[in-house]
Write an enzyme that holds these catalytic residues in place. Structure first.
Site, short mmCIF file in Angstrom:
data_model
loop_
_atom_site.label_atom_id
_atom_site.label_comp_id
_atom_site.label_asym_id
_atom_site.label_seq_id
_atom_site.Cartn_x
_atom_site.Cartn_y
_atom_site.Cartn_z
CE LYS A 173 63.17 5.05 90.94
NZ LYS A 173 64.34 5.07 91.85
CB THR A 204 67.72 15.92 90.96
OG1 THR A 204 68.61 15.72 89.84
CG2 THR A 204 66.73 17.01 90.64
N GLY A 206 70.74 12.06 94.37
CA GLY A 206 70.26 11.31 95.52
C GLY A 206 68.76 11.05 95.55
CB THR A 207 66.07 11.85 93.12
OG1 THR A 207 66.56 13.16 92.91
CG2 THR A 207 64.57 11.86 93.09
N GLY A 208 66.74 8.97 93.93
CA GLY A 208 66.27 7.58 93.98
C GLY A 208 66.54 6.93 95.33
CB CYS A 209 69.52 7.01 97.57
SG CYS A 209 70.75 6.63 96.32
O1 PXL Z 1 71.39 6.97 93.01
C1 PXL Z 1 72.12 5.84 92.82
C2 PXL Z 1 73.31 5.74 93.72
C3 PXL Z 1 73.39 4.73 94.63
N1 PXL Z 1 74.45 4.52 95.43
C4 PXL Z 1 75.50 5.33 95.37
C5 PXL Z 1 75.49 6.38 94.51
C6 PXL Z 1 74.37 6.62 93.64
C7 PXL Z 1 74.35 7.73 92.71
O2 PXL Z 1 75.22 8.54 92.61
O3 PXL Z 1 76.53 7.20 94.47
C8 PXL Z 1 76.65 5.08 96.26
#
Ligand code: PXL
Length: 264
Positions: A173, A204, A206-209
């Site tokens: 990414k 932004t 939470g983008t990766g999750c």
């Molecule tokens: O984006 C990575 C991530 C994964 N899991 C939890 C998070 C975060 C980012 O804040 O809080 C629980």
């Protein structure tokens, strides 16, 4: 029957990332979402105020409950906190035929650690080998492989270094580079460059999750990896465009944007 997708990840009490982002994404994309909680974070728009991991036995038990009764068509992993949890989850995944999207989460948006430094080697040698797709950002690439990506020209080298650990596909990414958001998806023979315009929006979280979960939703529907990643990138780009302010810091992407579009 509705596709069933499992997230194995940490809780974000603020509702923007982690398990909460994953389940919202799954609802928006029309699958049945389920969760194995690995850790609990006390978190809001300004950062992570605390984090507590669950015992390995609790993670295993949640996984068995879900997989042995309900069944899963795809799994996504996120925050795994410790070497013990990484290894337990890798072992569980190795006993399943469902495709696995591994988001090798290292730190939160604010730089708070979500994975112990002592767990990196378990991610490299146990978790990445069982991944159908790994989705590292550039910081995670540097942590895992030592390759520092400075421009889009370095993405191929970064992908090669991650593929050496054994995932079938890797999605690097490039969103943290300047300019448009360019990602590279490859299995070592096919190469796909995914492009999206950069939205001028700081909300932004939470983008990766969200991206990794959306990929898992596509795989659960039987899409190929390139099809699932392309559709997921479109969904997350819309969610970033619609991200909104909450609290005093970085607000969440809008998981519901596509539901409202489709309801019009
Ligand atoms: O984006 C990575 C991530 C994964 N899991 C939890 C998070 C975060 C980012 O804040 O809080 C629980």
């Amino acid at each position: 029957m509705i596709p069933r997708v499992l997230t194995v990840a940490g809780s974000d009490s603020g509702g923007g990332a982690g398990v909460q982002a994953d389940l919202k994404t799954m609802l928006a994309l029309g699958v049945h979402g389920m969760s194995v909680l690995t850790a609990v974070t006390a978190q809001n728009s300004t950062g992570v105020q605390g984090a507590w991991e669950l015992p390995v036995a609790a993670v295993r038990a949640q996984y068995r409950s879900v997989v042995d009764d309900i069944g899963v068509q795809a799994v996504k992993t996120g925050m795994l906190a410790s070497a013990e949890l990484v290894e337990a989850v890798a072992e569980l995944l190795s006993g399943s035929d469902a495709p696995a999207v591994v988001d090798p989460v290292g730190v939160s948006k604010h730089g708070d650690p979500l994975l112990a430094a002592s767990a990196l080697d378990s991610v490299r040698t146990k978790l990445l080998p069982v991944a159908t797709v790994a989705t590292p950002n550039l910081d995670e690439v540097a942590q895992l492989t030592g390759v520092r990506v400075r421009s889009a020209d370095d993405l191929r080298r970064a992908a090669g270094a991650v593929l050496e650990f054994g995932p079938r596909w890797v999605l690097i990414k490039g969103g943290h580079l300047t300019g448009d958001a360019v990602d590279l998806l490859t299995d070592g023979s096919e190469e796909h460059r995914l492009w999206a315009p950069r939205h001028d929006n700081r909300h932004t979280h939470g983008t990766g999750c969200t991206l990794a979960s959306a990929i898992a939703c596509g795989l659960a529907r039987g899409r190929t990896v390139p099809e699932a990643v392309t559709a997921a990138k479109e969904y997350v780009t819309g969610a970033i465009a619609a991200g909104f302010a909450l609290g005093a810091g970085i607000g969440p992407v809008d998981h519901g944007w596509a539901l409202r579009r489709d309801a019009r």
